[in-house]
Enzyme design. Structure first.
Site, short mmCIF file in Angstrom:
data_model
loop_
_atom_site.label_atom_id
_atom_site.label_comp_id
_atom_site.label_asym_id
_atom_site.label_seq_id
_atom_site.Cartn_x
_atom_site.Cartn_y
_atom_site.Cartn_z
N LYS A 174 -24.73 -9.46 17.28
CA LYS A 174 -23.43 -9.82 17.88
C LYS A 174 -22.81 -10.87 16.95
CE LYS A 174 -20.43 -11.97 20.34
NZ LYS A 174 -19.57 -12.50 19.28
N GLY A 227 -24.83 -21.28 16.57
CA GLY A 227 -23.50 -21.53 17.12
C GLY A 227 -23.43 -22.91 17.73
N THR A 229 -23.43 -26.07 20.52
CA THR A 229 -24.47 -26.56 21.42
C THR A 229 -24.24 -26.12 22.86
OG1 THR A 229 -25.07 -28.38 19.99
CG2 THR A 229 -25.51 -28.69 22.33
N GLY A 232 -25.33 -22.68 23.25
CA GLY A 232 -26.79 -22.66 23.08
C GLY A 232 -27.52 -23.08 24.35
N GLU A 249 -29.93 -22.57 16.59
CA GLU A 249 -29.43 -23.39 15.46
C GLU A 249 -28.05 -23.86 15.88
OE1 GLU A 249 -31.16 -24.00 12.78
OE2 GLU A 249 -32.72 -22.47 12.82
N CYS A 283 -22.38 -26.74 9.82
CA CYS A 283 -23.18 -27.46 10.82
C CYS A 283 -23.82 -28.70 10.22
CB CYS A 283 -24.24 -26.54 11.38
SG CYS A 283 -25.26 -25.77 10.11
N GLU A 387 -18.99 -33.46 17.10
CA GLU A 387 -18.86 -32.57 15.94
C GLU A 387 -17.40 -32.13 15.80
OE1 GLU A 387 -20.52 -28.56 16.15
OE2 GLU A 387 -21.35 -28.89 14.16
P1 NAD Z 1 -19.82 -20.59 19.23
O1 NAD Z 1 -21.02 -21.15 19.91
O2 NAD Z 1 -18.53 -20.62 19.93
O3 NAD Z 1 -20.09 -19.03 18.90
C1 NAD Z 1 -21.24 -18.61 18.21
C2 NAD Z 1 -21.55 -17.19 18.62
O4 NAD Z 1 -21.93 -17.18 19.99
C3 NAD Z 1 -20.36 -16.25 18.50
O5 NAD Z 1 -20.81 -14.98 18.07
C4 NAD Z 1 -19.84 -16.19 19.92
O6 NAD Z 1 -19.10 -15.04 20.21
C5 NAD Z 1 -21.15 -16.23 20.69
N1 NAD Z 1 -21.02 -16.65 22.09
C6 NAD Z 1 -20.04 -17.40 22.65
N2 NAD Z 1 -20.26 -17.53 23.98
C7 NAD Z 1 -21.40 -16.86 24.25
C8 NAD Z 1 -22.16 -16.64 25.44
N3 NAD Z 1 -21.77 -17.13 26.62
N4 NAD Z 1 -23.29 -15.92 25.36
C9 NAD Z 1 -23.71 -15.45 24.18
N5 NAD Z 1 -23.03 -15.60 23.03
C10 NAD Z 1 -21.89 -16.31 23.06
O7 NAD Z 1 -19.75 -21.27 17.81
P2 NAD Z 1 -18.67 -21.04 16.66
O8 NAD Z 1 -17.43 -21.74 17.02
O9 NAD Z 1 -18.60 -19.59 16.32
O10 NAD Z 1 -19.41 -21.76 15.45
C11 NAD Z 1 -19.37 -23.13 15.26
C12 NAD Z 1 -20.63 -23.79 15.80
O11 NAD Z 1 -21.78 -23.22 15.20
C13 NAD Z 1 -20.67 -25.25 15.42
O12 NAD Z 1 -21.09 -26.02 16.52
C14 NAD Z 1 -21.71 -25.31 14.31
O13 NAD Z 1 -22.33 -26.55 14.17
C15 NAD Z 1 -22.64 -24.25 14.74
N6 NAD Z 1 -23.44 -23.80 13.59
C16 NAD Z 1 -24.76 -24.16 13.53
C17 NAD Z 1 -25.53 -23.80 12.43
C18 NAD Z 1 -26.98 -24.19 12.34
O14 NAD Z 1 -27.70 -23.56 11.57
N7 NAD Z 1 -27.45 -25.17 13.07
C19 NAD Z 1 -24.96 -23.05 11.40
C20 NAD Z 1 -23.62 -22.70 11.50
C21 NAD Z 1 -22.87 -23.07 12.61
#
Ligand code: NAD
Length: 494
Positions: A174, A227, A229, A232, A249, A283, A387
């Site tokens: 996804k 994605g 926190t 997550g 992550e 991140c 963040e």
């Molecule tokens: P996000 O959490 O909004 O989305 C990440 C993914 O999760 C997307 O595919 C999204 O569609 C999906 N998602 C959203 N809601 C969901 C739910 N209820 N159930 C399951 N999946 C769902 O994050 P973003 O805005 O796409 O990315 C930015 C974030 O990602 C930042 O907080 C960044 O720090 C983090 N990030 C972390 C790392 C790491 O390795 N630690 C790396 C890159 C990005």
């Protein structure tokens, strides 16, 4: 010209069943591709097909070296289409072309690495403590879900897909709704490399629909998530109800520390790269720079001169260092944080606005933002706690090491940190005291697929990368193999 793209669901290339939507090039807000979002029915179809496919002899029957050969072919397939993939990823999220080329190369390296790890992964004959031979062996977990964000799609997707396939699992992907291209192209490359039909599906669409259905599906045995926190935490809650392992992550607010004895050339270059590369959409962005008071003035002067000289511009140009932000709504969020910083009494040293169109090919319709540096904010200010995920740096002077460490660790996140010092003892002492998953010493944001990566605290749980991460996609099974000549004495068989 807008391209119409389909995706791979349960072994078939077709439109997903949800509403149509389009992706946008952040450089000029033009439409790049149209596609359909997936829905819960697509998730179920993909997962059911994956469960059937993973048990068939053409996947379950492969020896590790045979799966490794497929992973090698995927690596070769990525390399063969390297330039095309780099250009597609640039169109998806606006990253500069040099950066997307590096991400594509790293994705190929990830498959190559896990191919090697796959065919050399060993079980164990455990020490004998009775009349039996005891073995600890591993089996694939089953169908696993991989959920990724938009900032570095092909790299984070490879880091999930490669160990999962190496372990013998089936994968339902996804990708982020706004950056579906890399996962879809990985589907094509995997298919051409010999991954059997149904083993890999790619479901673009909304997280609250597709991601949620994937996490909840009873046949999904693991989720690898990268994605934010808050998402997550929701996934961890649902996973707990299924007793399902997850790797999370998540976000970061990483401190970088410049000591009094630091080589300032290295420190300025490293802090700049740490926050402004990837337009700060990273991140591990080093968004809090703690600079020793004795070098603060010198460091600030040099850092600002370099920040103002960064080439913000058209991501298709090889000279560009910072491209646009990923979307208008993301830029609005960053602008809001900058206003919060000003309201909190911060002093804007540079940036804080949109760069002029025309310069370095900047398009006024695009989502550009200047490299931005603040000072005068305490570590408790929102700008230093939350963040931002953009090119915004807070400079904080320090003089007492114990107080410095307390400030660095006083944050909900614990993803990464950086230390700039010429003294190895200082580096080790501070490194040990920092509660982060990664510590960079006299460097920043360098990565090896061989080195595990992950966070502490609200930056997540679990580790990706490193050969041990194959085991995250496997269940351990223990065997006791009786070697007694006589029946077990307890039953008293005569
Ligand atoms: P996000 O959490 O909004 O989305 C990440 C993914 O999760 C997307 O595919 C999204 O569609 C999906 N998602 C959203 N809601 C969901 C739910 N209820 N159930 C399951 N999946 C769902 O994050 P973003 O805005 O796409 O990315 C930015 C974030 O990602 C930042 O907080 C960044 O720090 C983090 N990030 C972390 C790392 C790491 O390795 N630690 C790396 C890159 C990005």
């Amino acid at each position: 010209m807008t391209e119409k793209i389909q995706t791979l669901i349960a072994g078939h290339w077709r439109d997903a069943s949800g509403p149509a939507y389009s992706t946008e090039y952040p450089h000029d807000a033009s439409t790049v591709a149209t596609l359909h979002a997936a829905n819960a029915a697509d998730v179920d179809e993909a997962v059911q097909a994956a469960e059937v496919a993973r048990l068939k002899p053409d996947w379950a029957g492969l020896k590790p070296h045979e799966r490794a050969a497929i992973l090698h072919r995927i690596a070769a397939g990525i390399r063969a289409r390297g330039e095309e993939l780099a250009q597609l990823q640039r169109l998806d999220n606006g990253k500069p072309i040099n950066e997307t080329r590096a991400l594509v190369a790293s994705a190929a390296g990830t498959f190559q690495y896990f191919a090697a790890a796959c065919e050399t992964f060993e079980g164990a004959v455990t020490p004998q403590r009775g009349d039996y031979l005891s073995l600890s062996l591993h089996e694939p977990l089953g169908v696993v879900g991989a959920i990724t964000p938009w900032n570095s799609p092909i790299a984070s997707e490879a880091q999930k897909l490669a160990p999962a396939l190496a372990a013998g699992c089936a994968v339902v992907f996804k990708p982020a709704e706004i950056t579906p291209r890399m996962a879809i192209e990985l589907g094509r490359i995997a298919e051409a490399a010999g991954v059997p039909r149904g083993i890999l599906s790619v479901l673009p669409g909304k997280g609250s629909v597709v991601g949620d259905a994937l996490v909840r599906h009873p046949l999904v045995k693991r989720i690898a998530f990268t994605g934010g926190t808050s998402v997550g935490i929701g996934i961890a809650r649902l996973a707990a109800e299924k007793f399902m392992p997850v790797s999370l992550e998540l976000g970061g607010k990483s401190p970088t520390i410049v000591c009094a004895d630091a080589d300032l050339d290295h420190a300025v270059a490293g802090v700049l790269f740490g926050i402004f590369s990837s337009t700060g959409e990273s991140c591990i962005a080093g968004s809090r720079a703690f600079v020793h008071a004795s070098v603060y003035g010198d460091f600030k002067r040099r850092l600002l001169a370099c920040a103002q000289a960064l080439r913000v511009g058209d991501p298709s140009l090889e000279s560009t260092q910072m491209g646009p932000l990923v979307s208008g709504s993301h830029r609005a969020g960053i602008e809001n944080y900058v206003q919060i910083g000003l309201d909190e009494g911060g002093k804007l040293l540079t940036g804080g606005g949109r760069p002029s169109g025309g310069v370095n090919g900047i398009n006024d319709q695009g989502y550009y933002y200047q490299p931005t540096v603040f000072e005068g904010l305490g570590n408790t200010a929102r700008m230093c706690r939350e963040e931002i995920f953009g090119p915004v740096l807070a400079l904080l002077p320090w003089s007492d090491e114990a107080d410095l460490l307390a400030q660095c660790n006083d944050n909900v996140y614990g993803l990464a940190s950086g230390i700039w010092t010429r003294d190895y003892k200082t580096a080790l002492r501070i490194g040990r005291a920092l509660n982060t998953g990664t510590v960079w010493i006299n460097t920043y944001k360098v990565f090896s697929i061989a080195t595990p990566f992950g966070g502490t605290k609200q930056s997540g749980v679990g580790r990706e990368k490193g050969r041990a991460s194959i085991a995250e996609y496997m269940a351990q099974k223990s065997y006791y193999w009786g070697t007694n000549e006589a029946p077990m004495p307890w039953a008293g068989i005569l």
